[in-house]
Scaffold this motif. Structure first.
Motif, PDB file in Angstrom:
ATOM      1  N   VAL A 282       1.040  -1.048   0.013  1.00 28.49           N
ATOM      2  CA  VAL A 282      -0.132  -0.350  -0.053  1.00 28.49           C
ATOM      3  C   VAL A 282       0.992   1.442  -0.502  1.00 28.49           C
ATOM      4  O   VAL A 282       0.663   2.462  -0.468  1.00 28.49           O
ATOM      5  CB  VAL A 282      -0.933   0.756   0.844  1.00 28.49           C
ATOM      6  N   GLU A 283       1.950   1.275   1.080  1.00 28.99           N
ATOM      7  CA  GLU A 283       2.533   2.444   0.872  1.00 28.99           C
ATOM      8  C   GLU A 283       3.561   2.615  -0.733  1.00 28.99           C
ATOM      9  O   GLU A 283       3.789   3.589  -0.703  1.00 28.99           O
ATOM     10  CB  GLU A 283       3.812   1.982   2.298  1.00 28.99           C
ATOM     11  N   LYS A 284       3.920   1.656  -1.243  1.00 26.42           N
ATOM     12  CA  LYS A 284       4.963   1.387  -1.836  1.00 26.42           C
ATOM     13  C   LYS A 284       4.031   2.154  -3.567  1.00 26.42           C
ATOM     14  O   LYS A 284       3.961   3.294  -4.166  1.00 26.42           O
ATOM     15  CB  LYS A 284       4.925   0.056  -2.761  1.00 26.42           C
ATOM     16  N   CYS A 285       2.261   1.362  -2.816  1.00 25.06           N
ATOM     17  CA  CYS A 285       1.286   2.065  -4.113  1.00 25.06           C
ATOM     18  C   CYS A 285       1.877   4.098  -3.862  1.00 25.06           C
ATOM     19  O   CYS A 285       1.231   4.939  -4.951  1.00 25.06           O
ATOM     20  CB  CYS A 285       0.311   1.378  -3.827  1.00 25.06           C
ATOM     21  N   LEU A 286       1.379   4.046  -2.970  1.00 28.21           N
ATOM     22  CA  LEU A 286       1.092   5.819  -2.316  1.00 28.21           C
ATOM     23  C   LEU A 286       2.353   6.487  -2.239  1.00 28.21           C
ATOM     24  O   LEU A 286       2.512   7.972  -2.987  1.00 28.21           O
ATOM     25  CB  LEU A 286       0.540   5.527  -0.728  1.00 28.21           C
ATOM     26  N   GLY A 287       3.145   6.272  -2.012  1.00 27.50           N
ATOM     27  CA  GLY A 287       4.487   6.851  -2.604  1.00 27.50           C
ATOM     28  C   GLY A 287       5.267   7.682  -1.153  1.00 27.50           C
ATOM     29  O   GLY A 287       5.895   8.255  -1.262  1.00 27.50           O
ATOM     30  N   LYS A 288       4.484   6.705   0.022  1.00 25.68           N
ATOM     31  CA  LYS A 288       4.385   7.636   1.098  1.00 25.68           C
ATOM     32  C   LYS A 288       3.943   6.133   2.681  1.00 25.68           C
ATOM     33  O   LYS A 288       2.889   5.517   1.902  1.00 25.68           O
ATOM     34  CB  LYS A 288       3.721   8.711   1.352  1.00 25.68           C
ATOM     35  N   SER A 289       4.093   6.980   4.093  1.00 26.61           N
ATOM     36  CA  SER A 289       3.189   5.763   4.530  1.00 26.61           C
ATOM     37  C   SER A 289       2.564   6.497   4.709  1.00 26.61           C
ATOM     38  O   SER A 289       1.580   7.374   4.612  1.00 26.61           O
ATOM     39  CB  SER A 289       4.058   6.292   6.430  1.00 26.61           C
ATOM     40  N   VAL A 290       1.670   5.206   5.026  1.00 25.34           N
ATOM     41  CA  VAL A 290       0.395   5.586   5.055  1.00 25.34           C
ATOM     42  C   VAL A 290      -0.394   6.601   6.406  1.00 25.34           C
ATOM     43  O   VAL A 290      -1.195   7.605   6.151  1.00 25.34           O
ATOM     44  CB  VAL A 290      -0.516   4.434   6.144  1.00 25.34           C
ATOM     45  N   GLU A 291       0.129   6.727   7.200  1.00 26.72           N
ATOM     46  CA  GLU A 291       0.093   8.012   8.448  1.00 26.72           C
ATOM     47  C   GLU A 291       0.053   9.001   7.207  1.00 26.72           C
ATOM     48  O   GLU A 291      -0.742  10.021   7.940  1.00 26.72           O
ATOM     49  CB  GLU A 291       1.333   8.010   9.009  1.00 26.72           C
ATOM     50  N   GLN A 292       1.195   9.376   7.090  1.00 27.89           N
ATOM     51  CA  GLN A 292       0.745  10.206   6.108  1.00 27.89           C
ATOM     52  C   GLN A 292       0.690  10.922   4.831  1.00 27.89           C
ATOM     53  O   GLN A 292      -0.066  12.003   5.302  1.00 27.89           O
ATOM     54  CB  GLN A 292       2.344  10.429   5.210  1.00 27.89           C
ATOM     55  N   TYR A 293      -0.272   9.462   4.431  1.00 26.86           N
ATOM     56  CA  TYR A 293      -0.894   9.779   3.905  1.00 26.86           C
ATOM     57  C   TYR A 293      -2.931  10.233   4.333  1.00 26.86           C
ATOM     58  O   TYR A 293      -3.522  11.267   3.751  1.00 26.86           O
ATOM     59  CB  TYR A 293      -1.305   8.845   2.597  1.00 26.86           C
ATOM     60  N   PHE A 294      -2.327   9.884   5.539  1.00 30.47           N
ATOM     61  CA  PHE A 294      -4.342  10.125   5.967  1.00 30.47           C
ATOM     62  C   PHE A 294      -4.416  11.774   6.516  1.00 30.47           C
ATOM     63  O   PHE A 294      -4.643  12.055   6.607  1.00 30.47           O
ATOM     64  CB  PHE A 294      -4.315   9.224   7.053  1.00 30.47           C
ATOM     65  N   VAL A 295      -2.491  11.960   7.519  1.00 29.59           N
ATOM     66  CA  VAL A 295      -2.609  13.535   7.940  1.00 29.59           C
ATOM     67  C   VAL A 295      -2.611  14.302   6.674  1.00 29.59           C
ATOM     68  O   VAL A 295      -2.985  15.607   6.729  1.00 29.59           O
ATOM     69  CB  VAL A 295      -1.167  13.565   8.879  1.00 29.59           C
ATOM     70  N   LYS A 296      -1.684  14.349   5.047  1.00 26.15           N
ATOM     71  CA  LYS A 296      -1.885  15.420   4.497  1.00 26.15           C
ATOM     72  C   LYS A 296      -2.963  14.658   3.172  1.00 26.15           C
ATOM     73  O   LYS A 296      -2.948  16.604   3.037  1.00 26.15           O
ATOM     74  CB  LYS A 296      -0.661  15.192   4.993  1.00 26.15           C
ATOM     75  N   ASP A 297      -2.980  14.001   2.960  1.00 24.87           N
ATOM     76  CA  ASP A 297      -3.731  14.040   1.573  1.00 24.87           C
ATOM     77  C   ASP A 297      -5.140  13.293   1.184  1.00 24.87           C
ATOM     78  O   ASP A 297      -5.954  13.391   0.781  1.00 24.87           O
ATOM     79  CB  ASP A 297      -2.717  12.832   0.823  1.00 24.87           C
ATOM     80  N   PHE A 298      -5.583  12.680   2.614  1.00 24.46           N
ATOM     81  CA  PHE A 298      -6.708  11.455   2.263  1.00 24.46           C
ATOM     82  C   PHE A 298      -8.041  12.634   1.773  1.00 24.46           C
ATOM     83  O   PHE A 298      -8.816  12.362   1.644  1.00 24.46           O
ATOM     84  CB  PHE A 298      -6.912  10.921   3.747  1.00 24.46           C
ATOM     85  N   TRP A 299      -8.175  13.568   2.950  1.00 24.96           N
ATOM     86  CA  TRP A 299      -9.452  14.376   2.433  1.00 24.96           C
ATOM     87  C   TRP A 299      -9.733  14.795   1.682  1.00 24.96           C
ATOM     88  O   TRP A 299     -10.251  15.444   0.655  1.00 24.96           O
ATOM     89  CB  TRP A 299      -9.850  15.135   3.910  1.00 24.96           C
TER      90      TRP A 299
END
Length: 239
Positions: free
Chosen positions: A100-117
């Motif tokens: 999942v993190e490889k596909c996102l290019g970042k950690s799951v934590e970073q994705y939820f904090v910065k990009d999910f919404w």
């Protein structure tokens, strides 16, 4: 026509579905929408079994989008890890999360904090179904599923999440401040950042408390834009 596969796009859709399952919008064991109406019953929000493991629908339809050390067990990144384990099994759990993190290019934590919404808002063309309660710079942020919101949602966010987080920050600051003379450079920077974060959260609390005391109710038939505006600047702007 050649079909182009974009790993990041597909993974973001998977994460969106996962959050939907956490909120009760979807269920792992059923097709289609599950809760997409106000005032779901206790039966609709009850835990259920999938892959011989109990999956819990979030009890209040509120999920923090915070760093992993925020102290909330229902933080988005924590719940997502549980979702992957339950949905895909234990055998390759770490491997699946790494993918999942490889596909996102970042950690799951970073994705939820910065990009999910941001991605959610874009996906729903500025008519989000998860409303973001956030301080000015995002030091504190929670999403609430609009179909499960009621007049007490803002107060629940204030009391269950914001105030405990403020207390956590104050405790960390007190601990570092007591050792101020022996702090490393890294710890000194950490203390400075924690102090800024605390100030931001305290300022947000002042505004959120005013809204919470109003006990704002709304009719979903009026649409997202009209209802969203009722909460003023305690919600992240949608335009």
């Amino acid at each position: 026509m050649k079909l182009v596969w974009h790993d990041d796009v597909v993974m973001k859709q998977f994460i969106s579905y996962a959050v939907g399952c956490m909120m009760g919008r979807y269920r792992l064991d059923k097709k289609g929408l599950h809760i997409a109406h106000p005032n779901p019953t206790a039966e609709e929000t009850a835990p259920y079994i999938y892959n011989n493991v109990e999956f819990e629908i979030d009890e209040d339809g509120i999920i923090p989008l915070m760093p992993n050390d925020c102290g909330f067990s229902d933080n988005a990144s924590n719940r997502f890890a549980d979702f992957v384990r339950i949905a895909l099994g234990d055998a390759k759990h770490v491997e699946n999360l790494n993918f999942v993190e490889k596909c996102l290019g970042k950690s799951v934590e970073q994705y939820f904090v910065k990009d999910f919404w941001k991605d959610h808002k874009k996906m729903y063309q500025n008519r989000p179904i998860y409303w973001l309660f956030a301080s000015k710079k995002g030091a504190f942020q929670c999403i609430a599923y609009m179909h499960r919101m009621n007049a007490y949602t803002a107060e629940r966010i204030r009391a269950k999440y914001l105030l405990p987080y403020i207390e956590t920050l104050q405790a960390r600051i007190t601990d570092l401040d007591a050792r101020r003379s022996e702090l490393t450079t890294r710890e000194t920077k950490q203390l400075q950042q924690l102090t800024k974060t605390l100030e931001e959260c305290q300022e947000y609390h002042e505004r959120l408390q005013v809204v919470a005391e109003q006990a704002i109710a709304f009719d979903l038939d009026d649409g997202v834009v009209v209802n969203y505006a009722k909460f003023g600047d305690v919600l992240q702007k949608i335009k």
